[in-house]
Design an enzyme around this catalytic site. Structure first.
Site, PDB file in Angstrom:
ATOM      1  N   ASP A  33       0.838  -1.207   0.000  1.00 19.57           N
ATOM      2  CA  ASP A  33       0.000   0.000   0.000  1.00 19.57           C
ATOM      3  C   ASP A  33       0.871   1.255   0.000  1.00 19.57           C
ATOM      4  O   ASP A  33       0.694   2.154  -0.830  1.00 19.57           O
ATOM      5  CB  ASP A  33      -0.912  -0.043   1.224  1.00 19.57           C
ATOM      6  CG  ASP A  33      -2.023   0.997   1.211  1.00 19.57           C
ATOM      7  OD1 ASP A  33      -2.294   1.585   0.152  1.00 19.57           O
ATOM      8  OD2 ASP A  33      -2.631   1.201   2.272  1.00 19.57           O
ATOM      9  N   VAL A 124       1.528  -8.321   6.763  1.00 18.20           N
ATOM     10  CA  VAL A 124       1.193  -7.971   8.141  1.00 18.20           C
ATOM     11  C   VAL A 124      -0.200  -8.439   8.550  1.00 18.20           C
ATOM     12  O   VAL A 124      -0.511  -8.451   9.735  1.00 18.20           O
ATOM     13  CB  VAL A 124       1.332  -6.456   8.417  1.00 18.20           C
ATOM     14  CG1 VAL A 124       2.759  -5.998   8.240  1.00 18.20           C
ATOM     15  CG2 VAL A 124       0.398  -5.646   7.543  1.00 18.20           C
TER      16      VAL A 124
END
Length: 174
Positions: A33, A124
């Site tokens: 991102d 993550v």
């Protein structure tokens, strides 16, 4: 539809659309991102902020996808999707599969014939890379066999890590 896996940087891919493993805020973050936001430039953040003000005031739900322009990326489009977070108990493979299929639906809607995906939720968000690879490849193959499959020529999984790429290579030959 051709499906392949490579090791590389998704922000440098010469494809029509790259898929962003976004968070629901759409305002950038870490990992893929953050890399996509940095490479695309501040215009991407401005468009995402506009989406939040207008169409998505509560953010983008898990498993759904939304397009923006690619700005400074080689790709014309960024397709943002929010993967399920295993650390928050979001462990249903159907949620993960929805990220891939909804992103491909958006790709077809914007006319993207070549699409690059990261390993959504394998970082993550705590999903096992082997499971992500299996769900991703199965979802893309199922999409390819459906009515929208002929509208996409290439799906490329672009993976930073050699170990994750190995999982996708295994899934592709299964």
């Amino acid at each position: 539809m051709r499906i392949e896996a490579i090791q590389g940087d998704i922000t440098t891919q010469a494809v029509d659309a790259v898929v962003n493993a976004a968070n629901s805020s759409l305002l950038g973050g870490g990992g893929v991102d953050g890399a996509i936001h940095r490479a695309a430039g501040p215009e991407l953040l401005a468009e995402c902020q506009d989406l939040r003000r207008t169409e998505l005031p509560d953010g983008l739900p898990v498993g759904q996808a939304v397009p923006t322009r690619g700005y400074r990326l080689p790709a014309r489009w960024v397709i943002h999707t929010v993967g399920p977070n295993a650390h928050r108990g979001q462990t249903d493979p159907a949620l993960l599969a929805a990220c891939f299929t909804s992103s491909l639906d958006v790709a077809v809607a914007v006319g993207a014939r070549t699409v690059a995906f990261p390993a959504i939720s394998a970082g993550v968000y705590g999903w096992d890379p082997a499971q992500v690879a299996g769900v991703a490849v199965a979802s893309v193959r199922e999409f390819a066999d459906g009515p929208g499959g002929s509208a996409v020529d290439l799906v490329r999984f672009v993976l930073l890590d050699d170990g994750v790429r190995a999982q996708f290579d295994r899934a592709l030959v299964a």
